[in-house]
Design an enzyme around this catalytic site. Structure first.
Site, PDB file in Angstrom:
ATOM      1  CG  ASP A 170      33.853  24.743   5.098  1.00 35.53           C
ATOM      2  OD1 ASP A 170      34.071  25.287   3.990  1.00 35.53           O
ATOM      3  OD2 ASP A 170      34.019  25.328   6.177  1.00 35.53           O
ATOM      4  CD  GLU A 173      36.475  23.002  18.103  1.00 30.66           C
ATOM      5  OE1 GLU A 173      37.291  22.246  17.552  1.00 30.66           O
ATOM      6  OE2 GLU A 173      35.421  23.361  17.564  1.00 30.66           O
ATOM      7  CD  GLU A 198      39.674  21.943  10.558  1.00 30.22           C
ATOM      8  OE1 GLU A 198      40.027  22.606  11.559  1.00 30.22           O
ATOM      9  OE2 GLU A 198      38.506  21.618  10.342  1.00 30.22           O
ATOM     10  CG  HIS A 216      32.879  24.535   9.358  1.00 36.96           C
ATOM     11  ND1 HIS A 216      34.022  24.434   8.598  1.00 36.96           N
ATOM     12  CD2 HIS A 216      33.230  24.129  10.601  1.00 36.96           C
ATOM     13  CE1 HIS A 216      35.014  23.984   9.348  1.00 36.96           C
ATOM     14  NE2 HIS A 216      34.560  23.788  10.569  1.00 36.96           N
TER      15      HIS A 216
END
Length: 382
Positions: A54, A154, A145, A316
């Protein structure tokens, strides 16, 4: 953080029997250690390749580090959720004295190999542990990240904030990214919604003299409180929005300041907004985000921003489009203001059983939509 490229969400396994949901029990080691279910997906080289490939995502991190070398030179850095270690290597290249690359999954072995191959063994130390279980000295910089679909999917933000509270120096510490914004806006017909309705109306009306409505409960529509209902529901779809997609009005914004926000704020939050002058019929809502890396010590230097919106270069993460059960809803005129205005309340709360969040939208069109962020659907439209 990326989503697995085969198009399946990372939530708990699901099965249905007699129309009732069945939750599969987590493995014992997950019960005992509280492992987030998606953690080993990052041991998959395809997932890592998707993220590194990405260009906009990886270039933003590279530029943020290299354009702010003064924040890294001679400093101690922690990379939370290091994966294959690319951010740790960026920090080492920028002159960091020491970098702790914290990676819980088995991808830590790849990170160690890359660190050795690139000659940074004396600088980068890969720790194959959960960041909550490492014993390390205070650090000057935390880089991570951590972003997922809809920004918070997540649940890595919680991990980063706990690491900040435990390890980042109180005076002069830097956290990258520094701030984040979650955006929500109405969505005008983008082409995908008509495909969805065409594909799934077999389960919502009569065909060939047969009532198919009983099949509704097997569709992945989510109702309030994680129930499955026949109305007031939405269809989540992760996709790259393209023309004729349109966001007809400025979005609602929820701001996160990673320097100061408590962990609890990212676990349960809500905001309200009124969208004005929505003159076109809408088919749902769209969610996206951006993150900002605040500039270092040089006055006047611009911040580095990583955007993921419908008008930005594709990443992405794509955008999370959330469609109404009925297409093309017209926003009525408000009798007081004489405008076509739309009131909305958005809320998010962690789902303790998955790596996801319960997202919930209520609006003045009588929509009451809920979903688990782990239940999104992929669509390869570009």
């Amino acid at each position: 953080m990326s989503e697995v490229p085969n198009g399946r969400g990372r939530g708990r396994g699901r099965g249905y029997k007699s129309g009732k949901k069945k939750h599969f029990k987590k493995p014992r080691h997950e019960e005992e250690e509280g492992i987030v279910p998606c953690i080993e997906n990052y041991a998959d080289a395809r997932v890592q390749a998707l993220m590194i490939g990405d260009r906009h995502r990886t270039s933003a991190y590279y530029n943020a580090v290299m354009e702010n070398k003064e924040l890294f030179e001679g400093k101690v850095v922690m990379d939370v959720g290091a994966g294959q270690g690319i951010l740790s290597l960026f920090a080492a290249k920028a002159g960091a004295k020491k970098v702790y690359a914290i990676e819980r999954s088995s991808m830590a072995q790849v990170a160690k190999a890359l660190v050795k191959e690139n000659g940074f063994e004396d600088v980068v130390e890969v720790c194959n542990k959960d960041v909550d279980n490492v014993d390390l000295p205070p650090v000057d910089v935390i880089i991570s990240e951590w972003m997922g679909v809809g920004l918070v999917h997540e649940r890595m933000l919680e991990v980063v904030l706990r690491a900040r509270d435990k390890f980042l120096k109180k005076e002069g510490g830097t956290i990258f990214p520094t701030t984040a914004n979650l955006y929500v806006a109405p969505l005008v017909d983008d082409g995908a919604e008509s495909e969805l309705y065409a594909a799934h109306t077999w389960a919502t009306r009569e065909h060939y003299g047969i009532d198919w409505s009983v099949a509704q409960k097997w569709l992945p529509y989510r109702g309030p409180h994680d129930g499955i209902t026949n109305d007031g529901i939405g269809w989540p779809l992760q996709r790259i929005l393209a023309p004729p997609s349109r966001v007809p009005t400025p979005p609602a914004v929820f701001e996160f300041d990673l320097r100061t926000m408590p962990v609890s704020r990212c676990c349960d939050f809500r905001f309200q907004h009124t969208f004005k002058n929505v003159t076109d019929p809408i088919c749902g809502y769209v969610l996206w985000f951006d993150v900002t890396f605040k500039n270092g010590l040089t006055e006047g230097k611009p911040d580095v921003i990583l955007p993921t919106g419908p008008c930005d270069p594709p990443t992405h993460w794509r955008q999370l489009a959330w469609y109404f059960p009925k297409p093309q809803v017209e926003v009525p005129v408000n009798e007081e203001t004489k405008e076509r205005s739309l009131g909305m309340t958005f809320s998010a709360m962690i789902n303790p059983r998955t790596a996801g969040y319960f997202f919930h939208i209520q609006d003045t069109l009588d929509n009451d939509m809920s979903m688990d962020s782990a239940d999104f659907l992929w669509n390869e439209c570009r």
